[in-house]
Motif scaffolding. Structure first.
Motif, mmCIF file in Angstrom:
data_model
loop_
_atom_site.group_PDB
_atom_site.id
_atom_site.type_symbol
_atom_site.label_atom_id
_atom_site.label_comp_id
_atom_site.label_asym_id
_atom_site.label_seq_id
_atom_site.Cartn_x
_atom_site.Cartn_y
_atom_site.Cartn_z
ATOM 1 N N ARG A 67 1.885 6.197 26.547
ATOM 2 C CA ARG A 67 0.847 5.361 27.263
ATOM 3 C C ARG A 67 0.059 6.460 28.143
ATOM 4 N NH1 ARG A 67 5.024 2.135 28.977
ATOM 5 N NH2 ARG A 67 5.902 0.982 27.213
ATOM 6 N N GLU A 68 -1.025 6.221 28.351
ATOM 7 C CA GLU A 68 -2.315 7.011 28.858
ATOM 8 C C GLU A 68 -1.499 7.320 30.269
ATOM 9 O OE1 GLU A 68 -6.102 5.510 27.896
ATOM 10 O OE2 GLU A 68 -6.984 7.227 28.888
ATOM 11 N N ASN A 69 -1.703 8.787 30.688
ATOM 12 C CA ASN A 69 -1.258 9.054 32.145
ATOM 13 C C ASN A 69 0.270 8.725 32.143
ATOM 14 O OD1 ASN A 69 -4.075 9.876 32.265
ATOM 15 N ND2 ASN A 69 -4.411 7.948 32.953
ATOM 16 N N GLU A 70 0.878 8.379 31.371
ATOM 17 C CA GLU A 70 2.555 7.809 31.531
ATOM 18 C C GLU A 70 3.414 9.171 31.104
ATOM 19 O OE1 GLU A 70 4.480 4.401 31.244
ATOM 20 O OE2 GLU A 70 2.540 3.365 32.138
ATOM 21 N N GLY A 71 2.746 9.804 29.892
ATOM 22 C CA GLY A 71 3.615 10.469 28.964
ATOM 23 C C GLY A 71 4.583 9.805 28.035
ATOM 24 N N PRO A 72 5.453 10.302 27.334
ATOM 25 C CA PRO A 72 6.230 9.769 26.387
ATOM 26 C C PRO A 72 7.350 8.884 26.831
ATOM 27 C CG PRO A 72 6.396 12.076 26.179
ATOM 28 C CD PRO A 72 5.586 11.928 27.520
ATOM 29 N N ARG A 73 7.716 7.743 26.397
ATOM 30 C CA ARG A 73 8.749 6.988 26.663
ATOM 31 C C ARG A 73 9.619 6.318 25.446
ATOM 32 N NH1 ARG A 73 8.382 8.430 30.745
ATOM 33 N NH2 ARG A 73 8.125 7.512 32.932
ATOM 34 N N PHE A 74 10.848 5.997 25.489
ATOM 35 C CA PHE A 74 11.427 5.542 24.474
ATOM 36 C C PHE A 74 12.004 4.124 24.867
ATOM 37 C CE2 PHE A 74 12.338 10.198 23.591
ATOM 38 C CZ PHE A 74 11.718 10.290 22.375
ATOM 39 N N THR A 128 16.471 16.910 25.392
ATOM 40 C CA THR A 128 15.984 16.465 26.660
ATOM 41 C C THR A 128 15.062 15.275 26.639
ATOM 42 O OG1 THR A 128 14.139 17.950 26.832
ATOM 43 C CG2 THR A 128 16.138 19.056 27.292
ATOM 44 N N TYR A 129 14.320 15.323 25.936
ATOM 45 C CA TYR A 129 13.375 14.083 25.922
ATOM 46 C C TYR A 129 14.172 12.657 25.573
ATOM 47 C CZ TYR A 129 9.239 16.708 26.427
ATOM 48 O OH TYR A 129 7.934 17.574 26.916
ATOM 49 N N MET A 130 15.204 12.895 24.631
ATOM 50 C CA MET A 130 15.877 11.662 24.253
ATOM 51 C C MET A 130 16.708 11.324 25.251
ATOM 52 S SD MET A 130 16.690 12.915 20.401
ATOM 53 C CE MET A 130 17.607 11.840 19.593
ATOM 54 N N ILE A 131 17.463 12.227 26.019
ATOM 55 C CA ILE A 131 18.319 12.021 27.202
ATOM 56 C C ILE A 131 17.572 11.580 28.471
ATOM 57 C CG2 ILE A 131 20.117 13.195 28.689
ATOM 58 C CD1 ILE A 131 20.617 15.074 26.057
ATOM 59 N N GLU A 132 16.555 12.374 28.527
ATOM 60 C CA GLU A 132 15.637 11.988 29.789
ATOM 61 C C GLU A 132 14.753 10.887 29.884
ATOM 62 O OE1 GLU A 132 16.418 13.752 32.768
ATOM 63 O OE2 GLU A 132 17.519 15.330 31.769
ATOM 64 N N ASN A 133 14.493 10.354 28.580
ATOM 65 C CA ASN A 133 13.489 9.249 28.305
ATOM 66 C C ASN A 133 12.318 9.930 28.728
ATOM 67 O OD1 ASN A 133 12.283 7.100 27.361
ATOM 68 N ND2 ASN A 133 13.060 5.625 29.141
ATOM 69 N N GLY A 134 11.712 10.889 28.334
ATOM 70 C CA GLY A 134 10.386 11.414 28.722
ATOM 71 C C GLY A 134 10.534 12.754 29.188
ATOM 72 N N SER A 135 9.523 13.073 30.031
ATOM 73 C CA SER A 135 9.479 14.407 30.643
ATOM 74 C C SER A 135 10.298 14.336 31.990
ATOM 75 C CB SER A 135 8.038 14.914 31.063
ATOM 76 O OG SER A 135 7.251 14.555 29.630
ATOM 77 N N SER A 136 10.574 15.349 32.298
ATOM 78 C CA SER A 136 11.540 15.313 33.550
ATOM 79 C C SER A 136 11.384 16.486 34.675
ATOM 80 C CB SER A 136 13.084 15.398 33.166
ATOM 81 O OG SER A 136 13.909 15.598 34.308
ATOM 82 N N ALA A 137 11.496 16.212 36.056
ATOM 83 C CA ALA A 137 11.251 17.454 36.912
ATOM 84 C C ALA A 137 12.574 18.315 37.099
ATOM 85 C CB ALA A 137 10.913 16.812 38.278
#
Ligand code: CP3
Length: 328
Positions: A67-74, A128-137
């Motif tokens: 979604r716009e400005n939210e980054g990827p999500r599963f 990392t994307y699959m485990i964090e559900n998207g980007s991560s700090a």
């Protein structure tokens, strides 16, 4: 990398019309059009297929949305070892047929003008994307899995190594002429962990591709953001080129790795937000650092950010062509 994208008004218009980023990716005619958008504007030497590294987790059943400005999500991120055990094998020719169709269409449209690059995320970066559900700090969940349940993480990486290998081989069969592996988050690993959790799966993928008759000759570029400390190991994976971010010296890297690989990179993408004079000057800095001669693929050290003026990308591309005439 990320030649197309939000900095281009024609991309934003196309995404709006399609309704979402994922629809753009999954509609081969639109993915082909978006791939070609930067080539209509700039004198580029290659095209990278418009897609995303997260197509693989999506096809493995995680359900991607961006979604716009939210980054990827599963919809269904990896939350337990059970979730890893439930993941199915991937048949890229059917599960990711839309990527293959986009490659075929684009290769046809390009008609030999420039080579077409296919790509995938590295197993570690996809994990990392699959485990964090998207980007991560801080990559807390991924690191906890690594330290508490290393065998479970290895299992996930093995599944992803198989998936990425067959995906990339299928991309070659569908028209990709170069492959690029993005290890965007390799650089967040501790020194002692990088080789096992990031490098080894990437090396295995390259070996799987090279051992497949239809893909044995394909050039493969490996880009690890923050990969400076391991550049000689990356160069020894069997790849044809190493992508470098802007924290390394191309000249020093060339001296370190000898002539076994080409080097791709590495201008700091934030320079595109500066004036035309500064952009031109910084192109010269990168070319001078490399020091002339063959084996340099000029690129940014990471993707074009959304706020960049497209005119500045034109200035970059033209400066590279003009200034590299004298340097190479
Ligand atoms: O030039 C091209 O057309 C190639 C397309 C391309 C995209 N993603 C399109 C995209 C490529 C090569 C990628 C790779 C990718 N995707 C990576 C590896 C390279 C890198 O940047 O490190 C990664 C980590 C991803 C995962 C991903 N996809 C993220 C983190 C995001 C959100 C970024 C943000 O700023 O919010 C995406 C979305 C994405 N992929 C966009 C594009 C054009 C923006 C989507 C949009 O809002 O329209």
């Amino acid at each position: 990398m990320r030649q197309a994208g939000r900095y281009l008004p024609e991309y934003r218009a196309m995404r709006k019309k399609a309704g979402s980023f994922v629809t753009l990716c999954k509609t081969p005619e639109l993915a082909c059009k978006v791939t070609l958008q930067p080539l209509h504007r700039f004198d580029l030497d290659a095209a990278i297929i418009f897609s995303d590294i997260l197509t693989i987790p999506d096809a493995m059943g995680l359900g991607l949305s961006i979604r716009e400005n939210e980054g990827p999500r599963f919809e269904r991120p990896i939350r337990s070892i059970d979730d890893i055990n439930k993941l199915g094998a991937l048949d890229p020719a059917t599960d990711l047929a839309y990527v293959m169709n986009a490659l075929r269409l684009t290769r046809n449209e390009l008609n030999g003008r420039v080579p077409l690059i296919g790509f995938s995320g590295s197993p570690w970066t996809l994990a990392t994307y699959m485990i964090e559900n998207g980007s991560s700090a801080d990559f807390r969940r991924s690191k906890s899995l690594l330290y508490q349940e290393p065998e479970a993480l290895h299992k996930l990486l093995r599944l992803l190594t198989e998936a990425v290998s067959s995906y990339m081989i299928e991309q070659v069969k569908s028209g990709a002429q170069v492959l690029m592996i993005f290890d965007t988050w390799g650089g967040i690993l501790a020194h002692a962990d990088f080789k096992d959790f990031s490098l080894a799966p990437t090396r295995q993928i390259i070996s799987n591709i090279k051992n497949t008759a239809e893909a044995s000759e394909i050039p493969i570029i490996v880009f690890t953001k923050g990969g400076g400390p391991w550049i000689t190991d990356i160069a020894a994976t069997g790849c044809s080129a190493v992508g470098c971010d802007w924290t390394v010296s191309l000249g020093a890297t060339r001296r370190l790795v000898g002539n076994q690989v080409a080097l791709q990179g590495n201008m700091d993408p934030s320079i595109l937000l500066e004036s035309p004079e500064i952009i031109r000057e910084q192109v010269r800095v990168v070319l001078d650092d490399y020091g002339g001669g063959a084996g340099h693929i000029f690129n940014l050290g990471h993707g074009v950010s959304p706020g960049v003026n497209p005119e500045h990308v034109a200035i970059l591309v033209n400066s590279v062509h003009e200034l590299s005439q004298t340097s190479n």
